[in-house]
Design an enzyme around this catalytic site. Sequence first.
Site, PDB file in Angstrom:
ATOM      1  N   SER A 151      -2.610  -1.136 -12.325  1.00 25.29           N
ATOM      2  CA  SER A 151      -3.780  -0.267 -12.462  1.00 25.29           C
ATOM      3  C   SER A 151      -4.395  -0.438 -13.853  1.00 25.29           C
ATOM      4  O   SER A 151      -4.706  -1.555 -14.267  1.00 25.29           O
ATOM      5  CB  SER A 151      -3.345   1.175 -12.194  1.00 25.29           C
ATOM      6  N   ASP A 320      -5.098   0.180  -0.704  1.00 28.47           N
ATOM      7  CA  ASP A 320      -5.567   0.717  -1.988  1.00 28.47           C
ATOM      8  C   ASP A 320      -7.093   0.719  -1.967  1.00 28.47           C
ATOM      9  O   ASP A 320      -7.727  -0.330  -1.999  1.00 28.47           O
ATOM     10  CB  ASP A 320      -5.031  -0.169  -3.119  1.00 28.47           C
ATOM     11  N   HIS A 353      -3.137   3.202  -3.567  1.00 27.23           N
ATOM     12  CA  HIS A 353      -3.034   2.721  -4.943  1.00 27.23           C
ATOM     13  C   HIS A 353      -1.625   2.921  -5.513  1.00 27.23           C
ATOM     14  O   HIS A 353      -1.125   2.082  -6.262  1.00 27.23           O
ATOM     15  CB  HIS A 353      -4.058   3.475  -5.801  1.00 27.23           C
TER      16      HIS A 353
END
Lengths: 385, 207
Positions: A151, A320, A353
């Site tokens: 991320s 995601d 995610h």
Amino acid sequence: MGSIGNVTPQAMHFAEPLRLQSGAQLADYTLMYETYGTLNAARSNAVLLCHALNASHHVAGTYDGDPKSAGWWDNMVGPGKPLDTDRYFVIGVNNLGSCFGSTGPMHVNPATGKPYGAAFPLVTVEDWVAAQARLADRLGIEQFAAVMGGSLGGMQALAWSIMYPQRLRHCMVIASTPKLSAQNIAFNDVARQAILSDPDYHGGDFYEHGVVPKNGLKVARMVGHITYLSNDDMAEKFGRKLRNAAENNAYAFDFGIDFEIESYLRYQGDKFSEYFDANTYLLITKALDYFDPARDFNGDLTRALASTKAQFMVVSFTTDWRFAPDRSREIVEALISNRRRVTYAEIDAPHGHDAFLLDDTRYMNMVRAYYNRIWTESVTDVEAA
Amino acid sequence: MNFEELSALRPDLAFIAHWVPKGAHVLDVGCGDGVMLRHLQVDKACSGYGIEIADDKLLESTKIGINVLQHDMEKGLGLFGDNSFDTVLCLSSLQMMQHVEALLRDIVRVGAEAIVSFPNFAYWPHRVALARGRMPVSKLLPYEWYDTPNVRCATIYDFEELAAECGLEVLERVALADGKPVSFLPNLRGSLGVFRLRKKTRAQSST
């Protein structure tokens, strides 16, 4: 395959000022970090792990006397784990502006003698990387075997490959993106507005009022959390289940908690508001919004990545929708255009995610195989030399 | 993997490797376990990427040390620019595609040259099976009709026709049986069709 055991965080103070991308300057600062494993004599087995929004330098292991204090990537990092600390010297570092010990908005501004608050300068992904590079200097690490992150951490890894091409052999970018979409920024701004409009925020100087803008932080976390989960995952875990299903399965006909998902999100929000700092949340979401290495190249990511020298592993997760596989593919495409060596895995995992933090056999196996390969390369290099 | 090892394990790949120039930038479309690309990297100093959709093969390819990209070939080769490779390989994969023609056009778009192989449906044991009224099952077509991933059945002659329709120049055409070229009655005696192709230059295609 076990845990690394008890670990101890360390602090490193930097007396030389850090010039930031905004033009502001931090006169001096401290970075918290942890290390696992042993740096080899050639200093060639170091791996830097970059953290995402709400994590810290505490990547793996536990703190003495607190068995529940496992690090945020404890499933990934440890003896015999995909990132094997029997082979690699692993560093977790807490970024500037964070609320886990590195210099941040809750610390005293030497210029005023009061906490920085909202006056803490906005830091960017590139600023963080510059600070991390100084930590590497001080630890005597010229070149990392790999810099890895998920991320927002993946953005830092990517920035490393652009800013210090010689200083990493491999760049591992997981569940990340070369820039935020309008939708991503929109969610971030809703979160920021929740904090900024909380009366307890006091323009960022809530420390001196002895309060915390808990409601704002809570809502910010609730909004964020929605984007970490997939629709399917949420449907499966919560569906339309009612909180008090036992009581005739009836609606409450008020604004309390009816649905399980409400209960879950509020609980997550409450928990978060207990330990996270509101100013940190604001500035980290801004760092996310600002990240766009292609911006200096008319939006051309291929040119932005032309300076890179590392080999890359890029991983995305099919469900995601925060940083969807298409965003990772943009990175892959730009790397291919530059003829960089790149491995790309698109893991079909249901968890949205958050999947990058969870155990998925295919994901873990790919990361393990990639680290094995880095290891084989380094051993071959030594033999060749 | 050196050439001897490849010859012993995968004679078809060893034969095809001869056509890939030293140091070529190669795309292997449907690279499977990555053995071919690994061989080209080690023995011929080639660079490039493999494309694979299956998780297990992606892992094998990563373990073997090639650069593999998880991608569905049915979605085309949009990741790659025109003429970005010296050679594009598509070995024993084309027959699994829904969109054969589109992929073939994409393959020659991204590569200066392409090498395509596929099981030859006109191989004589297949003809015998059909003559007996049964779908062929062989070493190269080891599946039953109801579970085969090979959704396209073509003969060497058929493929030649498609290549012509796509405006491709056939540089070489070989039928292999057990990895060895068959020159007499190739469409009957060869189990694997192998074509080396390139786009016709403008002058050629206007004639």
